[in-house]
Design a protein around this motif. Structure first.
Motif, PDB file in Angstrom:
ATOM      1  N   ASP A  86      -3.678  19.093  -7.018  1.00 23.16           N
ATOM      2  CA  ASP A  86      -2.990  18.307  -5.992  1.00 23.16           C
ATOM      3  C   ASP A  86      -3.947  17.204  -5.546  1.00 23.16           C
ATOM      4  N   PHE A  87      -3.653  15.979  -5.929  1.00 19.85           N
ATOM      5  CA  PHE A  87      -4.544  14.862  -5.627  1.00 19.85           C
ATOM      6  C   PHE A  87      -4.474  14.495  -4.143  1.00 19.85           C
ATOM      7  N   ASN A  88      -5.631  14.123  -3.584  1.00 19.00           N
ATOM      8  CA  ASN A  88      -5.693  13.603  -2.222  1.00 19.00           C
ATOM      9  C   ASN A  88      -5.404  12.103  -2.291  1.00 19.00           C
ATOM     10  N   LEU A  89      -4.148  11.747  -2.128  1.00 18.52           N
ATOM     11  CA  LEU A  89      -3.726  10.353  -2.310  1.00 18.52           C
ATOM     12  C   LEU A  89      -4.372   9.430  -1.286  1.00 18.52           C
ATOM     13  N   LYS A  90      -4.556   9.908  -0.063  1.00 21.08           N
ATOM     14  CA  LYS A  90      -5.177   9.070   0.974  1.00 21.08           C
ATOM     15  C   LYS A  90      -6.621   8.741   0.617  1.00 21.08           C
ATOM     16  N   ASP A  91      -7.353   9.722   0.096  1.00 21.67           N
ATOM     17  CA  ASP A  91      -8.743   9.472  -0.285  1.00 21.67           C
ATOM     18  C   ASP A  91      -8.833   8.466  -1.426  1.00 21.67           C
ATOM     19  N   ILE A  92      -7.906   8.556  -2.366  1.00 19.69           N
ATOM     20  CA  ILE A  92      -7.921   7.613  -3.490  1.00 19.69           C
ATOM     21  C   ILE A  92      -7.626   6.201  -2.995  1.00 19.69           C
ATOM     22  N   MET A  93      -6.668   6.061  -2.088  1.00 17.22           N
ATOM     23  CA  MET A  93      -6.371   4.737  -1.524  1.00 17.22           C
ATOM     24  C   MET A  93      -7.553   4.198  -0.720  1.00 17.22           C
ATOM     25  N   ALA A  94      -8.253   5.088  -0.020  1.00 19.15           N
ATOM     26  CA  ALA A  94      -9.423   4.653   0.749  1.00 19.15           C
ATOM     27  C   ALA A  94     -10.531   4.158  -0.186  1.00 19.15           C
ATOM     28  N   TYR A  95     -10.617   4.761  -1.374  1.00 14.76           N
ATOM     29  CA  TYR A  95     -11.586   4.275  -2.366  1.00 14.76           C
ATOM     30  C   TYR A  95     -11.172   2.914  -2.906  1.00 14.76           C
ATOM     31  N   LEU A  96      -9.881   2.762  -3.201  1.00 17.99           N
ATOM     32  CA  LEU A  96      -9.393   1.498  -3.762  1.00 17.99           C
ATOM     33  C   LEU A  96      -9.414   0.369  -2.739  1.00 17.99           C
ATOM     34  N   TYR A  97      -9.179   0.718  -1.464  1.00 12.30           N
ATOM     35  CA  TYR A  97      -9.143  -0.278  -0.381  1.00 12.30           C
ATOM     36  C   TYR A  97     -10.078   0.202   0.734  1.00 12.30           C
ATOM     37  N   PRO A  98     -11.366  -0.104   0.638  1.00 12.86           N
ATOM     38  CA  PRO A  98     -12.351   0.442   1.584  1.00 12.86           C
ATOM     39  C   PRO A  98     -12.060   0.134   3.050  1.00 12.86           C
ATOM     40  N   ASP A  99     -11.359  -0.969   3.333  1.00 16.46           N
ATOM     41  CA  ASP A  99     -11.098  -1.352   4.726  1.00 16.46           C
ATOM     42  C   ASP A  99      -9.764  -0.811   5.254  1.00 16.46           C
ATOM     43  N   ILE A 100      -9.077  -0.006   4.449  1.00 14.78           N
ATOM     44  CA  ILE A 100      -7.760   0.467   4.846  1.00 14.78           C
ATOM     45  C   ILE A 100      -7.863   1.439   6.026  1.00 14.78           C
ATOM     46  N   LYS A 101      -6.869   1.427   6.875  1.00 13.58           N
ATOM     47  CA  LYS A 101      -6.744   2.390   7.966  1.00 13.58           C
ATOM     48  C   LYS A 101      -5.593   3.335   7.633  1.00 13.58           C
ATOM     49  N   GLU A 102      -5.699   4.574   8.080  1.00 16.46           N
ATOM     50  CA  GLU A 102      -4.649   5.531   7.786  1.00 16.46           C
ATOM     51  C   GLU A 102      -3.297   5.060   8.307  1.00 16.46           C
ATOM     52  N   SER A 103      -3.328   4.338   9.421  1.00 11.13           N
ATOM     53  CA  SER A 103      -2.078   3.835  10.001  1.00 11.13           C
ATOM     54  C   SER A 103      -1.440   2.757   9.139  1.00 11.13           C
ATOM     55  N   ASP A 104      -2.209   2.196   8.169  1.00 11.57           N
ATOM     56  CA  ASP A 104      -1.657   1.162   7.282  1.00 11.57           C
ATOM     57  C   ASP A 104      -0.789   1.768   6.179  1.00 11.57           C
ATOM     58  N   LEU A 105      -0.925   3.068   5.946  1.00  6.14           N
ATOM     59  CA  LEU A 105      -0.178   3.736   4.889  1.00  6.14           C
ATOM     60  C   LEU A 105       1.194   4.165   5.390  1.00  6.14           C
ATOM     61  N   VAL A 106       2.203   3.835   4.615  1.00  6.01           N
ATOM     62  CA  VAL A 106       3.579   4.196   4.963  1.00  6.01           C
ATOM     63  C   VAL A 106       4.048   5.261   3.973  1.00  6.01           C
ATOM     64  N   LYS A 107       4.299   6.458   4.504  1.00  2.00           N
ATOM     65  CA  LYS A 107       4.684   7.582   3.648  1.00  2.00           C
ATOM     66  C   LYS A 107       6.168   7.538   3.343  1.00  2.00           C
ATOM     67  N   ASP A 108       6.533   7.860   2.094  1.00  2.00           N
ATOM     68  CA  ASP A 108       7.948   7.896   1.725  1.00  2.00           C
ATOM     69  C   ASP A 108       8.428   9.340   1.608  1.00  2.00           C
ATOM     70  N   ASP A 109       9.705   9.514   1.280  1.00  2.00           N
ATOM     71  CA  ASP A 109      10.296  10.849   1.232  1.00  2.00           C
ATOM     72  C   ASP A 109       9.708  11.722   0.128  1.00  2.00           C
ATOM     73  N   ALA A 110       9.118  11.092  -0.912  1.00  5.99           N
ATOM     74  CA  ALA A 110       8.544  11.856  -2.021  1.00  5.99           C
ATOM     75  C   ALA A 110       7.086  12.231  -1.776  1.00  5.99           C
TER      76      ALA A 110
END
Length: 372
Positions: A86-110
Motif C-alpha cells: 500500500d503506497f503512501n501517496l502523500k509521501d510520494i507527492m511530497a517528494y515530487l513537490y517539496p513545497d506542497i502542503k497537505e491542504s493542497d491535495l484534493v482527495k477523490d472517491d477512489a
C-alpha cells in the motif's frame, strides 16, 4: 484526455494449452534440427557438470527432450512471506513537490489525490502518477514508439542517462520498493523523434481513431523537449522476480495467482513526468531460510509427471532453464504473497520458439511441483 492516469490491471491468461505462446527461447528456427545427437535411451542421463553448471542433453520420453544448461544458484535462497504494497501517496507527492502542503491535495472517491494538473492514485501493489494532460499524451506516443520499434536508447542533452537513472533510484527508494532494481530498458526521445512518432501515429488508422475518440489534437514540441522512459523489474537475493516482460504464466486456475512486477518512470526536461508501478510488494520476511534447491533429476521427474500420460505427436524440447522468484498469491487472499524460487523452462515445439508455438512452465524449485 482525462488527466487521471488509470491504474493498470495485470491480466493473467488462464488455461494451459500445449501450443500456447509465451517463452523466451534461445532458438527460434522454424525447422527441427535433425542433426542434433541426443542420448536416445529414454530417461537416461547425459549431463556434463562444470562447476555449478550442468549441460543437459537427453531424451526424457518419446518426443520430449532437454537440451539446455542448468545453472544452480550460487547463493543461499529462501522462501518469504510478504504482501502487496500500500503506497503512501502523500509521501510520494511530497517528494515530487517539496513545497506542497497537505491542504493542497484534493482527495477523490477512489482515494487518489489531485494537485493542480497532476494526479496520483493507487491500490494494493500498484500506483500511478501523471504530471498533467500533456504527460498522458507523451505516454501514448512513447507506447506507440515501442510497439512500432521507433524507439532507441541514446544520451539526451538535458541530462545524461546516468543522472536520470540516479533520479529513478532515489524515487523508487522513496516509494519503498524492495530489493534492487532489476532488468532495465531505456528509450529516449527528442523533439524531432516525438514529431516523427506523432506523424506516424496520426497516419495509423487504428491510432487515428483513438486520437479522434479522445479529441486529442496534435502537440507542438519545443526544440528543448526531451524524454527518457525507464522500465524495470526487481531482484531479491540477486534473482529476478517474475516481471511484466517475462514469459506468461501457463495458468489452469480461474483466479489470479500472481501479479508480475513492472516499474515505469518517464523523466523529461520538465522533471518526473509519470510513474507507474504494479506487482510491488512490501519488504519480504524470511519464513523458510536456506532452502534446498532441486536439480536436474527432480526437474526430469516433474516433466515426467506433467507429460507422462500424454501422447506427444509434436516434438517438445526444453531449450532454456533459469531461476526466478515467483510471487504466489495465497489462497483466499488478493494481497498475501509467498515468494518462492522457481525453475523456468522454455520449450520449443517442433523447433518453434515463443512467437510460433513454444511456451514456458514454472516448477517450484523446492517441491518440484508445477506452478499452474
Amino acid at each position: 484526455m482525462n488527466k487521471k492516469t488509470l491504474i493498470k490491471v495485470c491480466a493473467v491468461t488462464c488455461g494451459l494449452g500445449l501450443t500456447l505462446a509465451g517463452c523466451t527461447s534461445s532458438n527460434n528456427s522454424n525447422e527441427i534440427n535433425n542433426t542434433k545427437k541426443y542420448n536416445t535411451e529414454i530417461n537416461s542421463q547425459d549431463t556434463e557438470k562444470t562447476g555449478s553448471k550442468e549441460i543437459i542433453n537427453k531424451k526424457i520420453d518419446e518426443n520430449l527432450y532437454i537440451d539446455a544448461t542448468l545453472q544452480m544458484p550460487e547463493t543461499q535462497l529462501n522462501e518469504y512471506n510478504t504482501k502487496l504494497k500500500d503506497f503512501n501517496l502523500k509521501d510520494i507527492m511530497a517528494y515530487l513537490y517539496p513545497d506542497i502542503k497537505e491542504s493542497d491535495l484534493v482527495k477523490d472517491d477512489a482515494g487518489g489525490f489531485n494537485y493542480d494538473d497532476s494526479y496520483i492514485g493507487g491500490e494494493a501493489g500498484s500506483m500511478s502518477y501523471s504530471k498533467d494532460d500533456d504527460t498522458s499524451y507523451l505516454q501514448l506516443l512513447c507506447g506507440y514508439a515501442d510497439e512500432k520499434k521507433l524507439a532507441e536508447t541514446k544520451e539526451l542533452q538535458f541530462e545524461s542517462i546516468t543522472e536520470a537513472r540516479a533520479q529513478v533510484k532515489e524515487l523508487t527508494d522513496k516509494m519503498g520498493i524492495p530489493g534492487e532494481l532489476g532488468k532495465e530498458n531505456i528509450t529516449a526521445f527528442n523533439s524531432a523523434d516525438l514529431n516523427n512518432i506523432q506523424s506516424n501515429m496520426e497516419q495509423d488508422s487504428d491510432y487515428k481513431d483513438l486520437l479522434s475518440a479522445k479529441k486529442q489534437q496534435s502537440m507542438t514540441f519545443g526544440t528543448d523537449t526531451e524524454i527518457y522512459c525507464f522500465t524495470y523489474g526487481i531482484k531479491i537475493d540477486g534473482l529476478p522476480v517474475y516481471a511484466n516482460d517475462d514469459p506468461i504464466l501457463q495458468q489452469t486456475r480461474d483466479v489470479l495467482i500472481a501479479q508480475p512486477v513492472n516499474i515505469e518512470v518517464m523523466i523529461s526536461n520538465r522533471g518526473i513526468e509519470s510513474v507507474f508501478a504494479s506487482g510491488i510488494m512490501d519488504e519480504p520476511d524470511v519464513c523458510n531460510a536456506n532452502v534446498d534447491i532441486i536439480g536436474e533429476k527432480e526437474i526430469t521427474e516433474a516433466l515426467n509427471k506433467k507429460f507422462g500420460d500424454v501422447i506427444l505427436t509434436d516434438e517438445y524440447k526444453v531449450t532454456n532453464i533459469w531461476m526466478e522468484y515467483f510471487p504466489l498469491l495465497q489462497n483466499d487472499s488478493f494481497t498475501d504473497i509467498k515468494l518462492i524460487p522457481v525453475w523456468c523452462l522454455d520449450f520449443e515445439v517442433n523447433g518453434n520458439g515463443a512467437e510460433a508455438g513454444g511456451y514456458t512452465i514454472r516448477i517450484n524449485a523446492i517441491t518440484g511441483d508445477e506452478i499452474a
